[in-house]
Design an enzyme around this catalytic site. Structure first.
Site, PDB file in Angstrom:
ATOM      1  N   ALA A  32       0.874  -1.186   0.000  1.00  0.00           N
ATOM      2  CA  ALA A  32       0.000   0.000   0.000  1.00  0.00           C
ATOM      3  C   ALA A  32       0.908   1.233   0.000  1.00  0.00           C
ATOM      4  O   ALA A  32       0.833   2.101   0.879  1.00  0.00           O
ATOM      5  CB  ALA A  32      -0.968  -0.004   1.182  1.00  0.00           C
ATOM      6  N   HIS A  37       7.101   5.685   1.487  1.00  0.00           N
ATOM      7  CA  HIS A  37       7.846   4.489   1.055  1.00  0.00           C
ATOM      8  C   HIS A  37       8.758   4.827  -0.128  1.00  0.00           C
ATOM      9  O   HIS A  37       9.906   4.397  -0.187  1.00  0.00           O
ATOM     10  CB  HIS A  37       6.870   3.392   0.595  1.00  0.00           C
ATOM     11  CG  HIS A  37       5.980   2.860   1.664  1.00  0.00           C
ATOM     12  ND1 HIS A  37       4.608   3.006   1.624  1.00  0.00           N
ATOM     13  CD2 HIS A  37       6.246   2.163   2.798  1.00  0.00           C
ATOM     14  CE1 HIS A  37       4.075   2.420   2.686  1.00  0.00           C
ATOM     15  NE2 HIS A  37       5.042   1.901   3.409  1.00  0.00           N
ATOM     16  N   GLY A 147      11.892   4.152   8.088  1.00  0.00           N
ATOM     17  CA  GLY A 147      11.353   5.495   8.279  1.00  0.00           C
ATOM     18  C   GLY A 147      11.282   5.885   9.750  1.00  0.00           C
ATOM     19  O   GLY A 147      10.979   5.047  10.603  1.00  0.00           O
ATOM     20  N   SER A 186       0.014   3.739   5.375  1.00  0.00           N
ATOM     21  CA  SER A 186      -0.838   2.857   4.564  1.00  0.00           C
ATOM     22  C   SER A 186      -2.231   2.757   5.165  1.00  0.00           C
ATOM     23  O   SER A 186      -3.210   2.533   4.463  1.00  0.00           O
ATOM     24  CB  SER A 186      -0.222   1.461   4.485  1.00  0.00           C
ATOM     25  OG  SER A 186       1.071   1.548   3.947  1.00  0.00           O
TER      26      SER A 186
HETATM   27  P1  AMP Z   1       5.215  -0.174   6.388  1.00  0.00           P
HETATM   28  O1  AMP Z   1       4.885  -0.563   4.975  1.00  0.00           O
HETATM   29  O2  AMP Z   1       4.188   0.668   7.044  1.00  0.00           O
HETATM   30  O3  AMP Z   1       5.678  -1.348   7.219  1.00  0.00           O
HETATM   31  O4  AMP Z   1       6.479   0.782   6.281  1.00  0.00           O
HETATM   32  C1  AMP Z   1       7.634   0.408   5.589  1.00  0.00           C
HETATM   33  C2  AMP Z   1       8.717   1.426   5.867  1.00  0.00           C
HETATM   34  O5  AMP Z   1       8.289   2.689   5.419  1.00  0.00           O
HETATM   35  C3  AMP Z   1       9.034   1.553   7.365  1.00  0.00           C
HETATM   36  O6  AMP Z   1      10.424   1.707   7.543  1.00  0.00           O
HETATM   37  C4  AMP Z   1       8.286   2.804   7.737  1.00  0.00           C
HETATM   38  O7  AMP Z   1       8.841   3.473   8.844  1.00  0.00           O
HETATM   39  C5  AMP Z   1       8.434   3.614   6.473  1.00  0.00           C
HETATM   40  N1  AMP Z   1       7.382   4.638   6.421  1.00  0.00           N
HETATM   41  C6  AMP Z   1       6.044   4.456   6.550  1.00  0.00           C
HETATM   42  N2  AMP Z   1       5.389   5.627   6.505  1.00  0.00           N
HETATM   43  C7  AMP Z   1       6.348   6.579   6.338  1.00  0.00           C
HETATM   44  C8  AMP Z   1       6.313   8.005   6.216  1.00  0.00           C
HETATM   45  N3  AMP Z   1       5.181   8.691   6.285  1.00  0.00           N
HETATM   46  N4  AMP Z   1       7.485   8.657   6.055  1.00  0.00           N
HETATM   47  C9  AMP Z   1       8.660   7.975   6.005  1.00  0.00           C
HETATM   48  N5  AMP Z   1       8.757   6.629   6.108  1.00  0.00           N
HETATM   49  C10 AMP Z   1       7.627   5.944   6.275  1.00  0.00           C
END
Ligand code: AMP
Length: 282
Positions: A32, A37, A147, A186
């Site tokens: 998502a 990302h 992130g 997401s």
């Molecule tokens: P997720 O798909 O939510 O597991 O996130 C995957 C990576 O993207 C993780 O390292 C999160 O910290 C990073 N991430 C998610 N949202 C953001 C955002 N708004 N800004 C920067 N990095 C993000």
């Protein structure tokens, strides 16, 4: 972009690539995809010769089955976005490829997984530790990109890398926000139009907490004030506001140079997190 669903062919491809002594940058995600990302992918591209992104909704890190069931899946759109930014490799395995059985090892990160997200999401960081270990072993990157949005997760991964001697450098990227300040997530697509408006209160709460702390208010009083402030919006429930040392996540009662404010709560039934460094300008 090369797309792999199986571990064996991905490892074979990367082994071949590694022989030419190039570097691999890795961005693990649960899909998502949004600009937060993609910013990680772009950082990886700048610093490495090959960028690998993974999309895997990891069941072992969901303490709430409902959250897992409702987690958005937009794989076709994600593939297009990754192609557009020029990502080299996508790894998007099925659950059965990553987990041969439901019987798996558990991680204990000490204080790091007992507080904040760890307290409200028991078992969550063990699942994160497990999947990140698997992915780092499979991809064996030089650099892995995470992130700041999931600050505690990044600290857990840093501990994992150090304690298990993973030969990888963790790179932390700043939070990417919507134009009004809401941290991209997401989970935001699950918010109704009204909840989306109300959810901004978490970021506003962080900013207000920072201002109050800098004006000298005691943290316990700030917490009470921010709870009242956030929950004055419909459908908002605050789970925690915490002040912590950003180098080790020790909880604090007063501001230091390296402190960070972390917030978590619900907008309707969607759980959201955000954070703000006390040293940040905004
Ligand atoms: P997720 O798909 O939510 O597991 O996130 C995957 C990576 O993207 C993780 O390292 C999160 O910290 C990073 N991430 C998610 N949202 C953001 C955002 N708004 N800004 C920067 N990095 C993000």
């Amino acid at each position: 972009m090369e797309i792999f669903k199986e571990i064996g062919p991905l490892k074979a491809y990367l082994t071949q690539f590694r022989q030419t002594r190039h570097s691999i940058g890795f961005v693990p995600t649960m899909g998502a995809l949004h600009p937060g990302h993609l910013a990680l992918v772009q950082s990886a591209q700048k610093e490495n010769t090959l960028t690998v992104c993974s999309i895997f909704v990891n069941p072992t890190q969901f303490n709430n089955p409902n959250d897992l069931a409702k987690y958005p899946n937009t794989l076709h759109q994600d593939v297009e976005l990754l192609r557009k930014v020029g990502c080299d490799v996508l790894f998007c395995p099925a659950t059965s490829e990553m987990y041969l059985s439901q019987d798996h090892i558990w991680f204990d990160f000490g204080l790091l997984d007992k507080i904040l997200e760890g307290e409200f999401r028991p078992g969550h960081f063990s699942g994160v530790g497990l999947v990140v270990s698997k992915l780092l072993n499979i991809v064996a990157p030089q650099r892995a990109y995470f992130g700041q949005k999931d600050f505690q997760q990044a600290m857990v991964v840093q501990k994992l890398i150090k304690d298990l001697n993973f030969d990888v450098e963790l790179k932390l990227a700043p939070i990417v926000r919507e134009s009004d300040g809401l941290a991209m997530s997401s989970r935001n697509v699950r918010l109704t139009t009204d909840q989306r408006k109300h959810a901004l209160i978490f970021y506003k709460g962080l900013q207000k907490a920072k201002t109050l702390l800098l004006s000298g208010m005691e943290f316990e009083a700030v917490k009470r004030e921010i709870k009242r402030f956030c929950e004055s919006e419909p459908e908002i429930k605050l789970e925690y506001l915490a002040l912590a040392d950003s180098t080790n996540l020790t909880l604090l009662k007063s501001v230091t140079k390296q402190s960070i404010l972390l917030i978590a709560g619900y907008a309707g039934d969607v759980r959201l997190i955000d954070n703000l460094m006390m040293s940040d300008e905004n």
